[in-house]
Motif scaffolding. Sequence first.
Motif, PDB file in Angstrom:
ATOM      1  N   LEU A 287      30.352  35.982  36.151  1.00  0.00           N
ATOM      2  CA  LEU A 287      30.516  37.212  35.379  1.00  0.00           C
ATOM      3  C   LEU A 287      31.974  37.450  34.993  1.00  0.00           C
ATOM      4  O   LEU A 287      32.264  37.896  33.879  1.00  0.00           O
ATOM      5  CB  LEU A 287      29.982  38.405  36.181  1.00  0.00           C
ATOM      6  CG  LEU A 287      28.464  38.516  36.312  1.00  0.00           C
ATOM      7  CD1 LEU A 287      28.088  39.626  37.277  1.00  0.00           C
ATOM      8  CD2 LEU A 287      27.823  38.769  34.950  1.00  0.00           C
ATOM      9  N   PHE A 288      32.892  37.148  35.905  1.00  0.00           N
ATOM     10  CA  PHE A 288      34.305  37.444  35.641  1.00  0.00           C
ATOM     11  C   PHE A 288      35.055  36.277  35.012  1.00  0.00           C
ATOM     12  O   PHE A 288      36.097  36.489  34.385  1.00  0.00           O
ATOM     13  CB  PHE A 288      34.991  37.866  36.937  1.00  0.00           C
ATOM     14  CG  PHE A 288      34.651  39.258  37.369  1.00  0.00           C
ATOM     15  CD1 PHE A 288      35.292  40.346  36.808  1.00  0.00           C
ATOM     16  CD2 PHE A 288      33.677  39.489  38.329  1.00  0.00           C
ATOM     17  CE1 PHE A 288      34.979  41.636  37.190  1.00  0.00           C
ATOM     18  CE2 PHE A 288      33.354  40.772  38.725  1.00  0.00           C
ATOM     19  CZ  PHE A 288      34.005  41.857  38.152  1.00  0.00           C
ATOM     20  N   THR A 289      34.548  35.052  35.153  1.00  0.00           N
ATOM     21  CA  THR A 289      35.285  33.899  34.619  1.00  0.00           C
ATOM     22  C   THR A 289      34.419  32.922  33.843  1.00  0.00           C
ATOM     23  O   THR A 289      34.950  31.960  33.299  1.00  0.00           O
ATOM     24  CB  THR A 289      35.975  33.133  35.773  1.00  0.00           C
ATOM     25  OG1 THR A 289      34.976  32.618  36.674  1.00  0.00           O
ATOM     26  CG2 THR A 289      36.921  34.031  36.546  1.00  0.00           C
ATOM     27  N   GLY A 290      33.114  33.122  33.779  1.00  0.00           N
ATOM     28  CA  GLY A 290      32.233  32.188  33.087  1.00  0.00           C
ATOM     29  C   GLY A 290      32.334  32.296  31.576  1.00  0.00           C
ATOM     30  O   GLY A 290      32.541  33.392  31.018  1.00  0.00           O
ATOM     31  N   PHE A 291      32.167  31.190  30.878  1.00  0.00           N
ATOM     32  CA  PHE A 291      32.297  31.163  29.418  1.00  0.00           C
ATOM     33  C   PHE A 291      31.215  31.992  28.735  1.00  0.00           C
ATOM     34  O   PHE A 291      31.466  32.661  27.734  1.00  0.00           O
ATOM     35  CB  PHE A 291      32.244  29.703  28.930  1.00  0.00           C
ATOM     36  CG  PHE A 291      32.314  29.560  27.450  1.00  0.00           C
ATOM     37  CD1 PHE A 291      33.524  29.708  26.782  1.00  0.00           C
ATOM     38  CD2 PHE A 291      31.164  29.306  26.699  1.00  0.00           C
ATOM     39  CE1 PHE A 291      33.584  29.583  25.394  1.00  0.00           C
ATOM     40  CE2 PHE A 291      31.219  29.187  25.322  1.00  0.00           C
ATOM     41  CZ  PHE A 291      32.429  29.323  24.671  1.00  0.00           C
ATOM     42  N   VAL A 292      29.994  31.972  29.258  1.00  0.00           N
ATOM     43  CA  VAL A 292      28.864  32.640  28.588  1.00  0.00           C
ATOM     44  C   VAL A 292      28.777  34.130  28.923  1.00  0.00           C
ATOM     45  O   VAL A 292      27.928  34.823  28.358  1.00  0.00           O
ATOM     46  CB  VAL A 292      27.528  31.953  28.959  1.00  0.00           C
ATOM     47  CG1 VAL A 292      27.522  30.517  28.493  1.00  0.00           C
ATOM     48  CG2 VAL A 292      27.266  32.038  30.450  1.00  0.00           C
TER      49      VAL A 292
ATOM     50  N   VAL B  67      43.657  43.506  24.488  1.00  0.00           N
ATOM     51  CA  VAL B  67      44.437  42.841  25.535  1.00  0.00           C
ATOM     52  C   VAL B  67      43.665  41.598  25.967  1.00  0.00           C
ATOM     53  O   VAL B  67      42.447  41.519  25.796  1.00  0.00           O
ATOM     54  CB  VAL B  67      44.676  43.755  26.758  1.00  0.00           C
ATOM     55  CG1 VAL B  67      45.537  44.944  26.396  1.00  0.00           C
ATOM     56  CG2 VAL B  67      43.347  44.221  27.355  1.00  0.00           C
ATOM     57  N   SER B  68      44.378  40.643  26.513  1.00  0.00           N
ATOM     58  CA  SER B  68      43.733  39.422  26.983  1.00  0.00           C
ATOM     59  C   SER B  68      43.153  39.643  28.372  1.00  0.00           C
ATOM     60  O   SER B  68      43.741  40.345  29.207  1.00  0.00           O
ATOM     61  CB  SER B  68      44.749  38.275  27.019  1.00  0.00           C
ATOM     62  OG  SER B  68      44.168  37.120  27.606  1.00  0.00           O
ATOM     63  N   TRP B  69      41.985  39.051  28.608  1.00  0.00           N
ATOM     64  CA  TRP B  69      41.372  39.148  29.933  1.00  0.00           C
ATOM     65  C   TRP B  69      42.268  38.533  31.002  1.00  0.00           C
ATOM     66  O   TRP B  69      42.233  38.932  32.162  1.00  0.00           O
ATOM     67  CB  TRP B  69      40.007  38.466  29.915  1.00  0.00           C
ATOM     68  CG  TRP B  69      39.252  38.614  31.195  1.00  0.00           C
ATOM     69  CD1 TRP B  69      39.060  37.672  32.154  1.00  0.00           C
ATOM     70  CD2 TRP B  69      38.588  39.805  31.670  1.00  0.00           C
ATOM     71  NE1 TRP B  69      38.311  38.185  33.197  1.00  0.00           N
ATOM     72  CE2 TRP B  69      38.006  39.491  32.922  1.00  0.00           C
ATOM     73  CE3 TRP B  69      38.423  41.082  31.150  1.00  0.00           C
ATOM     74  CZ2 TRP B  69      37.278  40.406  33.661  1.00  0.00           C
ATOM     75  CZ3 TRP B  69      37.697  42.013  31.885  1.00  0.00           C
ATOM     76  CH2 TRP B  69      37.143  41.675  33.118  1.00  0.00           C
ATOM     77  N   ASN B  70      43.108  37.577  30.622  1.00  0.00           N
ATOM     78  CA  ASN B  70      44.022  36.947  31.573  1.00  0.00           C
ATOM     79  C   ASN B  70      45.115  37.902  32.045  1.00  0.00           C
ATOM     80  O   ASN B  70      45.792  37.614  33.031  1.00  0.00           O
ATOM     81  CB  ASN B  70      44.656  35.700  30.952  1.00  0.00           C
ATOM     82  CG  ASN B  70      43.682  34.541  30.877  1.00  0.00           C
ATOM     83  OD1 ASN B  70      42.810  34.403  31.729  1.00  0.00           O
ATOM     84  ND2 ASN B  70      43.812  33.711  29.856  1.00  0.00           N
ATOM     85  N   ASP B  71      45.303  39.009  31.337  1.00  0.00           N
ATOM     86  CA  ASP B  71      46.280  40.011  31.770  1.00  0.00           C
ATOM     87  C   ASP B  71      45.683  41.013  32.751  1.00  0.00           C
ATOM     88  O   ASP B  71      46.378  41.934  33.186  1.00  0.00           O
ATOM     89  CB  ASP B  71      46.834  40.771  30.557  1.00  0.00           C
ATOM     90  CG  ASP B  71      47.676  39.882  29.658  1.00  0.00           C
ATOM     91  OD1 ASP B  71      48.266  38.927  30.184  1.00  0.00           O
ATOM     92  OD2 ASP B  71      47.740  40.149  28.438  1.00  0.00           O
ATOM     93  N   LEU B  72      44.387  40.856  33.063  1.00  0.00           N
ATOM     94  CA  LEU B  72      43.712  41.830  33.918  1.00  0.00           C
ATOM     95  C   LEU B  72      44.369  41.990  35.291  1.00  0.00           C
ATOM     96  O   LEU B  72      44.588  43.128  35.727  1.00  0.00           O
ATOM     97  CB  LEU B  72      42.243  41.445  34.086  1.00  0.00           C
ATOM     98  CG  LEU B  72      41.416  42.386  34.977  1.00  0.00           C
ATOM     99  CD1 LEU B  72      41.286  43.756  34.334  1.00  0.00           C
ATOM    100  CD2 LEU B  72      40.033  41.793  35.252  1.00  0.00           C
TER     101      LEU B  72
ATOM    102  N   TYR C 265      41.554  29.923  28.882  1.00  0.00           N
ATOM    103  CA  TYR C 265      41.782  30.183  27.456  1.00  0.00           C
ATOM    104  C   TYR C 265      41.996  31.680  27.268  1.00  0.00           C
ATOM    105  O   TYR C 265      41.674  32.491  28.141  1.00  0.00           O
ATOM    106  CB  TYR C 265      40.585  29.707  26.623  1.00  0.00           C
ATOM    107  CG  TYR C 265      39.254  30.215  27.137  1.00  0.00           C
ATOM    108  CD1 TYR C 265      38.744  31.446  26.735  1.00  0.00           C
ATOM    109  CD2 TYR C 265      38.506  29.471  28.054  1.00  0.00           C
ATOM    110  CE1 TYR C 265      37.539  31.922  27.223  1.00  0.00           C
ATOM    111  CE2 TYR C 265      37.305  29.925  28.540  1.00  0.00           C
ATOM    112  CZ  TYR C 265      36.819  31.151  28.119  1.00  0.00           C
ATOM    113  OH  TYR C 265      35.638  31.628  28.615  1.00  0.00           O
ATOM    114  N   ASP C 266      42.529  32.061  26.122  1.00  0.00           N
ATOM    115  CA  ASP C 266      42.784  33.474  25.833  1.00  0.00           C
ATOM    116  C   ASP C 266      41.494  34.140  25.353  1.00  0.00           C
ATOM    117  O   ASP C 266      40.820  33.616  24.460  1.00  0.00           O
ATOM    118  CB  ASP C 266      43.886  33.591  24.779  1.00  0.00           C
ATOM    119  CG  ASP C 266      44.352  35.032  24.608  1.00  0.00           C
ATOM    120  OD1 ASP C 266      44.697  35.652  25.624  1.00  0.00           O
ATOM    121  OD2 ASP C 266      44.358  35.530  23.471  1.00  0.00           O
ATOM    122  N   GLU C 267      41.159  35.283  25.948  1.00  0.00           N
ATOM    123  CA  GLU C 267      39.933  36.006  25.579  1.00  0.00           C
ATOM    124  C   GLU C 267      40.282  37.472  25.358  1.00  0.00           C
ATOM    125  O   GLU C 267      40.360  38.247  26.301  1.00  0.00           O
ATOM    126  CB  GLU C 267      38.886  35.858  26.686  1.00  0.00           C
ATOM    127  CG  GLU C 267      37.540  36.463  26.324  1.00  0.00           C
ATOM    128  CD  GLU C 267      36.527  36.295  27.451  1.00  0.00           C
ATOM    129  OE1 GLU C 267      35.886  35.236  27.498  1.00  0.00           O
ATOM    130  OE2 GLU C 267      36.405  37.222  28.281  1.00  0.00           O
TER     131      GLU C 267
END
Length: 374
Positions: free
Chosen positions: A67-72, A170-175, A229-231
């Motif tokens: 849920l927190f890191t999966g592509f789908v 914002v990017s999810w990677n900045d969470l 990747y950036d999301e």
Amino acid sequence: MNWLKNKDTLYGFLVILPSLVLLGIFVYGFILQTFYTSLTDWGRDPAQALSANPQIRFIGFENYRELFTGFVDARFRQDLVNTFFFTLFFILGCLGVGLGLAIVLDRSPKGEGFFRTIFLFPMSLSFIVTGTIWRWMLQPQGGVNQLPTLVGLPKGEFAWLTSREQIWQVSWNDLPFLTALVVSAVLVFIALGAFRNGERRRGFIASGSTALLLLWAFTLGRTLQPLPYDEPHGFNLAFIGIIMAAVWQMSGYTMALYLAGLRGIPEELREAARVDGASEWQLYQRIIFPLLAPITLSAMIILGHISLKIFDLIFAMAGADNAPTDVPALLMYLTTFRANQIAKGAAIGMILLLLVAAVIVPYLYSQLKSEVRR
């Protein structure tokens, strides 16, 4: 006397025992069952999900990781962002509109009872009714988009419930970094309150925790990347109409709370402030607003609880399949009962439970602690 006291205690316990048993089974028992289900693979195979005797494997926290890191599962992450913005603007809107209406009614205008009833009436409606009414009004080809034509202007073109445009992305990677900043802000608020109340030990603990958290945020927090990747995720403009409908329904509730608080402030206190030379704004800023702080906190807790679980209003206004207006509760319904992914739906439900608990539990703890002090 002790025998009678123990006997009364026993009778009281026996009276509430059935309720405790039912509560333990149908609330906490089902919560534990849901948590266990979220740790399995129930529903990954469609045939397994619909089987009368499904073969379920324990897979740990794999559903949560996906849920927190999966592509789908990017839709779930956008749903969390939607919930954040909805909660923020819903609470601010209800508090602002409710306080404004309460201040106006506190001055006892003519027809106060009539206006109080009008402002409270939306609260008596269900979110389904509210959603249906506002869906009619926000139809792209009618409703409020047609209002400019009444004065000879072209009709509006805003896609109230279907817009896919996002702002404040914002990017999810900045969470991790952003979460650390938010928690640090809360800790600063706690530290200031502790020092103001003379609780120096608690204040120093909160200040030290803030310093350590900020140190982590600006060092390791910047390098932690949940996704390779950036999301980007942001505020969907389709939520504007939903927020307006929610504020319209619940602002009467905050108005009633604030009006009761304003009517509970002694008039002598206001007169004393005016005699000391306080202007009307200073009266509200220095006396009335601080006295209304407990009411504001209570309203924020209730409204936050409602916003985190919101389902029926969005279902009625935008439907179940409109991704721009999706929220975790709606996605849990779709995942569990349409896609038959029982375990992943249970994982979404547990995340919702944790979000609600993060709002409710600290408030209940502070209330119980204050009662013990009394």
